[in-house]
Design an enzyme around this catalytic site. Structure first.
Site: not given
Lengths: 444, 444
Positions: A195, A221, A232, A316, A439, A444
């Protein structure tokens, strides 16, 4: 009014952007779309993984949410495969996680094959009864295509929480997946489950069994315990070892504490975390036992550790990989409390981002952890640099040398509690502007 | 080579800086020094606080660490003053905190006066035996200057951890402080204790006692449970009520759970948190009891709540003030677990910064909290906007209306667990680039 000096303005702004991001700016205008930057901690390339006889892979584009990339993968496992698993303990865990847990609790004849189907882009979490129906539709479709019982089809979903899973997009490609299964397709599977991950994650090991080699190959992942909306950590490990389901489950459970349960990116826990370990039994080696069992468990642990570290390295916004090592705590619980208090502290993680050997924040984290601590017995080190002991800054402490150490990509924070015999090591990354960028964006 | 269009470059870079910081850029060059921006959530001005008879204040420049500002304050309290306190439970708490705790445990004759001395710029935490000597030197010096026992002189220090406190800079100004004490000097005290705070914090209340009014005036500092290196939340509240030390302590302890222990900026806990409540007994009203005691406790709670909220509103980088309200949890512990899991989640806090009604992250935080939860009984609201119920997105949910609500400065996240009778409300702020800016800077 004086003529505007646009060149000076642009140069000033360049400096500001560099101060904010740490990146030099070469482009004239701001990028219009968010570019996925590969983590600076990523390995040079995806590793060569050994083939696992009895496990075949396929991945295709189903358009669940992402466009122009593979987003669904299928693993087909031959008859005789044993399966073990560990899962998130979140009380709001996704329908597919609950489904896997129920299926693993069922005693199944080894005669039938098994399968794993995973989609990215939608986590099917907090989607009510509809979510359960989607799991049944997807796993039922795979069961039919492969001719195996639905109780042997495991599924995961990773992505946005709370939106209905368009499962018909997945069932529509199950035929394609079944027709394209191949023993060397594991890399495509590793890519299809990504992702916000910036690189696919794989690791492997080979040990000598009695009568032949035993292979282990795993993929994962994860880019945060939970990524943006993209929940996840998912892990799938395959081996050709001959081993019972109960022995496999015990090895997995014994290994998970020191590996996947010892990493943290942002202290947030996904609703979808799942790890499945499948043994096809097709190695030429004899069933795993005795010294081979020990070697196998060690090799498995190595693969799990490697994948766990890769997840942190793809944390991240991460620019630093940090090992937090706590030694000589009064109890195992205390060692864990101190290690996790340091690894999860936003102030420690921002200091690491700033390459600042700010040991006062380590003292703070130890203090808030709830563990028994004696100020005068603590010793704190960054790498080999002793910074504090005997209740104060170490006499030999060199700010210059320690600050130079902090510029490295792989850092060690070592706290010796000086009280008992309990140790714990965990891994984390730094907290940077990029974490906020990723984050704080609207979904969208 | 084409001529560089510096104007276009500058405009592009402006956009980039705005995307990174949320701030429009007007200046031509990057600022060379970090400018302290006042929090957008700050009140218009410092409030008018009532005089507390028997309490006098002074603040001066001692140059402990900061230059060109007052950094040490002294409060002198007349004979007859009772004192109560609550403190951080950190195991690495500072020497001055331990000293206050020991002194409060001593029974003292009400005949003697009392004092509080506070410096900013250095927290005297993790400074070994030297730190204890510094506390003795500072409090001893104040005792001598005011002619009171050292056991009645309380001190706090707030600032960098682990550096020796240059206490001789403080003792050098004690004479000046003692000579400049004034009943209307509380605002200077509020300013002298600031570190990364962007505004001084004050609050007050007046109630009718039997025979006259009773006044309460309090000040606080704090910009995070711990600020950069600049540790600490400090709170000092004064009243002219006639009340015993034990009654005062009980009221304080009863009020602290719902107020200061219900706020969080970054989940990190200071080594220096301290709250002292002093009653001079010089109101014309009769000793506090019965209905007046109830009214007094309520008014005190209001002052504590106001100051606590101001600390969150000055949270490092805060642009939103967020109330997290959990209702109908199965137990008080569960209510607290869910409220704090939401309030401390980096993913929830970055979503708030991005004005994104990302309820999936609320679901995640509930799930990881460890509290008993039933997916199908949960209801999640942003303000009055119901977003999720019955295990899924609410039928009437409007993304547009809820997104508009998230643009406000004061936000409510309300989770109804639908299970029991326990409620808990806590307050937090968003997590922004500025938090990283402030905390990823090198200390020097």
């Amino acid at each position: 009014m004086a003529k505007t000096d646009w060149k000076a303005k642009a140069k000033g702004l360049k400096k500001r952007v560099k101060a904010l991001t740490g990146e030099a700016v070469a482009v004239a205008a701001a990028p219009k779309t968010k570019v996925k930057q590969v983590s600076p901690l990523a390995p040079a390339s995806f590793p060569d993984l050994p083939l696992i006889k009895g496990a075949r892979f396929a991945a295709v584009e189903a358009g669940v949410r992402y466009k122009n990339r593979r987003d669904v993968m299928l693993v087909a496992l031959d008859a005789g495969t044993t399966v073990a698993g560990v899962f998130t303990r979140s009380t709001t865990r996704a329908a597919c996680v609950r489904d896997c847990q129920q299926k693993l609790a069922i005693e199944v004849p080894r005669g039938s094959g098994a399968a794993i189907i995973v989609n990215s882009g939608n986590s099917n979490a907090f989607t009510g009864k509809t979510g359960e129906k989607s799991v049944a539709a997807v796993t039922g479709s795979v069961a039919k295509a492969l001719g195996i019982p639905a109780e042997r089809v495991f599924s995961s979903s990773t992505g946005v929480i709370g939106e209905p899973l368009p499962h018909e997009r997945i069932t529509a490609v199950v035929g394609d997946l079944a027709n394209n299964l191949t023993e060397d397709g594991i890399k495509w599977a590793a890519e299809a489950i990504m992702t916000t991950d910036t690189f696919p994650k794989g690791a492997s090991a080979v040990i000598e069994g009695e009568g032949g080699p035993i292979h282990i190959a795993g993929i994962a992942k994860g880019s945060g315990m939970i990524a943006p909306d993209m929940a996840t950590m998912l892990v799938y490990i395959f081996t050709d070892a001959k081993i019972t389901a109960s022995a496999l489950q015990k090895m997995l459970s014994d290994n998970v504490g020191d590996t996947f349960n010892s990493i943290t990116v942002d202290s947030d826990t996904s609703t979808s975390d799942a790890l499945l370990l499948c043994a096809t039994g097709q190695s030429e080696a004899a069933p795993v036992k005795g010294a081979v069992a020990k070697a196998f468990q060690t090799a498995l642990r190595g693969v799990m550790m490697d994948l766990a570290h890769q997840v942190v390295k793809d944390g991240e916004g991460a620019t630093k990989f940090v090992e937090v090592r706590v030694t000589r705590a009064q109890s195992p619980d205390d060692a864990t409390r101190v290690a996790m208090a340091i690894a999860n502290s936003p102030l420690v993680k921002t200091a690491v981002a700033g390459e600042d050997p700010n040991w006062g924040r380590i003292v703070m984290a130890i203090g808030k952890s709830g563990a028994v601590a004696d100020r005068d017995k603590l010793a704190i080190r960054f790498g080999e640099h002793l910074v504090a002991e005997k209740g104060w800054r170490a006499a030999a402490y060199s700010e210059e040398a320690t600050a130079a150490y902090m510029k490295g990509q792989n850092l060690l924070i070592h706290v010796d509690m000086g009280l008992g015999k309990s140790n714990r090591t965990v891994w984390t990354c730094d907290l940077t502007h990029r974490y906020i960028d990723i984050n704080a964006d609207y979904r969208s």
